[in-house]
Design a protein around this motif. Structure first.
Motif, mmCIF file in Angstrom:
data_model
loop_
_atom_site.group_PDB
_atom_site.id
_atom_site.type_symbol
_atom_site.label_atom_id
_atom_site.label_comp_id
_atom_site.label_asym_id
_atom_site.label_seq_id
_atom_site.Cartn_x
_atom_site.Cartn_y
_atom_site.Cartn_z
ATOM 1 N N LYS A 1 37.494 38.872 15.895
ATOM 2 C CA LYS A 1 37.930 38.928 14.500
ATOM 3 C C LYS A 1 38.664 40.231 14.196
ATOM 4 O O LYS A 1 39.689 40.232 13.509
ATOM 5 N N ASP B 1 26.936 46.326 16.564
ATOM 6 C CA ASP B 1 27.554 45.353 15.663
ATOM 7 C C ASP B 1 28.606 44.524 16.399
ATOM 8 O O ASP B 1 28.683 43.302 16.242
ATOM 9 N N GLY C 1 36.608 41.214 10.048
ATOM 10 C CA GLY C 1 35.565 40.366 10.586
ATOM 11 C C GLY C 1 34.228 40.751 9.985
ATOM 12 O O GLY C 1 34.123 41.077 8.796
ATOM 13 N N ASP C 2 33.183 40.745 10.791
ATOM 14 C CA ASP C 2 31.823 41.026 10.321
ATOM 15 C C ASP C 2 31.400 42.467 10.579
ATOM 16 O O ASP C 2 30.209 42.772 10.508
ATOM 17 N N THR D 1 26.671 44.602 7.733
ATOM 18 C CA THR D 1 27.748 45.288 6.999
ATOM 19 C C THR D 1 27.201 46.124 5.848
ATOM 20 O O THR D 1 27.975 46.594 5.012
ATOM 21 N N GLU E 1 28.673 40.288 17.439
ATOM 22 C CA GLU E 1 29.772 39.378 17.118
ATOM 23 C C GLU E 1 30.386 38.803 18.389
ATOM 24 O O GLU E 1 30.742 37.616 18.440
ATOM 25 N N LYS F 1 24.844 37.814 12.977
ATOM 26 C CA LYS F 1 25.953 38.433 12.264
ATOM 27 C C LYS F 1 25.711 39.930 12.194
ATOM 28 O O LYS F 1 24.589 40.373 11.946
#
Length: 458
Positions: A254, A290, A446-447, A377, A294, A374
Motif C-alpha cells: 500500500k 507495522d 496504507g495502514d 495507526t 501489513e 492491521k
C-alpha cells in the motif's frame, strides 16, 4: 461408491505434503542476506569472508555484466554463499547514457508533460522507462535472459521496479529543499502518451482532465498494474530458466502503490525483500513491526517474506531485526554488510544469526507471531515516535529536553485537526505548556504511519 476413508487419507496426505513443501521451501533459502556491489578490482573473496564471519549466507549482487558474475559466483560459493543478481529494471543503470541517447522516447513523463529524457527528478541517475511500451518490455526481458544464462546464479532480485517517487520519505525532504504534503505534478510520473492512450481506451477518459488526478484510484492502480505486468513477465522468464524470482520493493504494497506506483502484492515472487528502512520514514523501530504485519497480510501466499533493514553499529540494528522476526519475517537482508564496521559488531551479528538459525532448525520454519491483522495507526501507542516528535518540537523552540524533563508532553486530547488532504493530516498541538503550541504533520499511506514533521505555529 468411492471409499470415503481412502479419499480422506489421500486428502490428509496431500495437505501434509503441501505443508512440508512450504516449510522446506522457506528453510532452503538463505536466512540472512545483504545487498552488495561488485566491480573490477574489488577484493570479493575478502568480502565473502566478512559475510561468512557475520553469518550472512545470501548476497544480492550488483555487477556491471554477466561476465562479472561468472567471476564472482565461484568465490561466493567457496564461502557457502548463495548469489542472486541484483538488477535494476525500470530505472536504467549500466549503459544508461547510451540508451537515453538512442531511445529518448522510452523515458517516463510527468504530469507537467516533462520527460526524463531531458529533465531531472531529484537526482541525475533517475532515468525511469515507461512500462507500457512493448519495446521497453522487450529490452528488459532480453536483459533478464542474459543473466538467467549464468551458470551458478540461483536467482534474480529486481530493484527500482517502479516509477519516480511521487512522494519521498519525510526525512529526505530537507535534502532536496521540498515539502510533499500531497502529490505534486512535478514528481507525478506515468503520463507517457502511450500510457494515456491505453488508459483512455480502457476507461474512456483522460486522467489529466480531472482537477486532481492524484485522487483518481483507477489511474493510480492502472500505473501500478503496468509495473506489475512487467514484473510478472520477468518472473515468467526467470522461472523458465529454473531460477528464483525476488524483488526489493518499498516497505508495504500500500505504501509502495502510493509513493512509487509499485503494488508488489500482485507480483509472482518466490522471495520479497521489502526495504523497511525505518530511519527514512518515522525513525522509530516499531515502524518495522507495522510494515511486517501489513506485508504478511498482503503478500502473495507463495512468497517468502524477508525484511530489508539498514545496517549500522548500534543496538537499533538488533531491535529492528527482532521486531521483523516477531512480526512475521522469515529472514533478514541488511544494507549493507560493509556497514558492520568493527570485528565486535560482526561477531555480535554472527551470534544473532546463530540464535535464529537454531530456532528455525528446531521448528522447521519461523512461525509468524502476529498480534494484529492491521498495523497500529494510533500515534499515542507509538512511544518511540512520540519521543522523537517531542524532541524535535523542543529543538524547534529551543527548549531543553532531558529524561527527567518532558516540557512538551501531549495526549490525543491536545491535538486539533486543522487540515486533511489525502494521506496528510495536519494538527495543531497544545502541549502541557499551552504557550508552546506547534504544528504536527502525520502521513498515512496504507495502514502505516509513514512519516511526520513538526513546524512552528506562527
Amino acid at each position: 461408491m468411492p471409499n470415503i476413508k481412502k479419499i480422506s487419507i489421500a486428502i490428509v496426505c496431500l495437505l501434509a505434503a503441501l505443508f512440508f513443501t512450504s516449510c522446506n521451501r522457506n528453510s532452503t533459502y538463505p536466512m540472512f542476506w545483504t545487498w552488495l556491489d561488485y566491480h573490477e578490482g574489488v577484493n570479493f573473496d575478502s568480502l565473502c569472508q566478512v559475510m561468512q564471519d557475520a553469518g550472512i549466507d545470501g548476497v544480492m549482487l550488483n555487477a556491471p555484466s554477466p561476465d562479472d558474475y561468472r567471476k564472482a559466483i565461484p568465490l561466493a560459493h567457496k564461502h557457502g554463499i548463495t548469489v542472486y543478481a541484483w538488477l535494476w529494471t525500470m530505472n536504467l543503470e549500466h549503459g544508461r547514457d547510451s540508451i537515453v541517447k538512442a531511445h529518448p522516447e522510452w523515458l517516463c513523463v510527468n504530469r507537467k508533460g516533462q520527460s526524463l529524457a531531458d529533465t531531472t527528478a531529484y537526482v541525475d541517475y533517475y532515468k525511469f522507462l515507461c512500462p507500457a511500451l512493448p519495446e521497453v518490455r522487450q529490452y528488459i526481458l532480453g536483459k533478464i535472459e542474459d543473466y538467467c544464462n549464468i551458470d551458478g546464479l540461483d536467482g534474480i532480485a529486481i530493484d527500482y521496479h517502479r516509477m519516480v517517487d511521487v512522494v519521498l520519505p519525510t526525512t529526505l525532504w530537507d535534502n532536496y529543499g521540498i515539502k510533499q504534503d500531497r502529490e505534486y505534478a512535478e514528481w507525478d510520473y506515468g503520463y507517457h502518451p502511450d500510457m494515456i492512450r491505453i488508459f483512455k481506451e480502457k476507461y474512456g477518459y483522460d486522467p489529466r482532465d480531472q482537477k486532481d488526478p492524484s485522487l483518481d484510484d483507477k489511474w493510480r492502480q492502472f500505473r501500478c498494474d503496468q509495473i506489475s505486468e512487467v514484473a510478472n513477465l520477468i518472473a515468467e522468464t526467470v522461472h523458465k530458466y529454473g531460477k528464483k524470482m525476488a524483488a526489493s520493493p518499498f516497505p508495504t504494497p500500500k505504501m509502495a502503490s502510493r509513493m512509487v506506483r509499485q503494488d508488489w502484492s500482485k507480483w509472482n515472487l518466490d522471495i520479497v525483500f521489502p526495504m523497511v528502512y525505518h530511519n527514512f520514514y518515522t525513525e522509530d523501530v516499531n515502524f518495522i513491526s507495522d510494515c511486517m504485519i501489513e506485508d504478511v497480510r498482503d503478500k502473495q501466499p507463495q512468497t517468502t517474506l524477508y525484511c530489508g533493514i539498514m545496517a549500522d553499529n548500534t543496538n537499533d540494528l538488533f531491535a529492528a531485526m527482532h521486531n521483523a522476526f516477531d512480526s512475521g519475517a522469515q529472514g533478514i537482508a541488511i544494507f549493507t554488510v560493509n556497514d558492520l564496521k568493527t570485528p565486535e559488531m560482526i561477531k555480535r551479528f554472527r551470534e544473532f544469526t546463530e540464535i535464529w538459525r537454531k530456532r528455525r532448525k528446531h521448528s522447521g520454519k519461523i512461525e509468524p507471531i502476529i498480534t494484529a491483522q492491521k498495523a497500529d495507526t494510533d500515534l499515542m501507542t507509538h512511544y518511540g515516535l512520540m519521543e522523537k516528535i517531542i524532541h524535535k518540537a523542543c529543538k524547534l523552540k529551543n527548549i531543553s529536553y532531558t529524561d527527567d524533563n518532558n516540557p512538551l508532553h501531549f495526549s490525543a486530547a491536545d491535538m486539533k485537526l486543522i487540515e486533511s488532504y489525502d494521506a496528510h493530516k495536519k494538527y495543531l498541538v497544545f502541549p502541557n505548556d499551552k504557550n508552546r503550541s506547534f504544528i504536527l504533520n502525520i502521513y498515512l499511506y496504507g495502514d502505516v504511519i509513514s512519516g511526520w514533521s513538526v513546524e512552528n505555529n506562527e
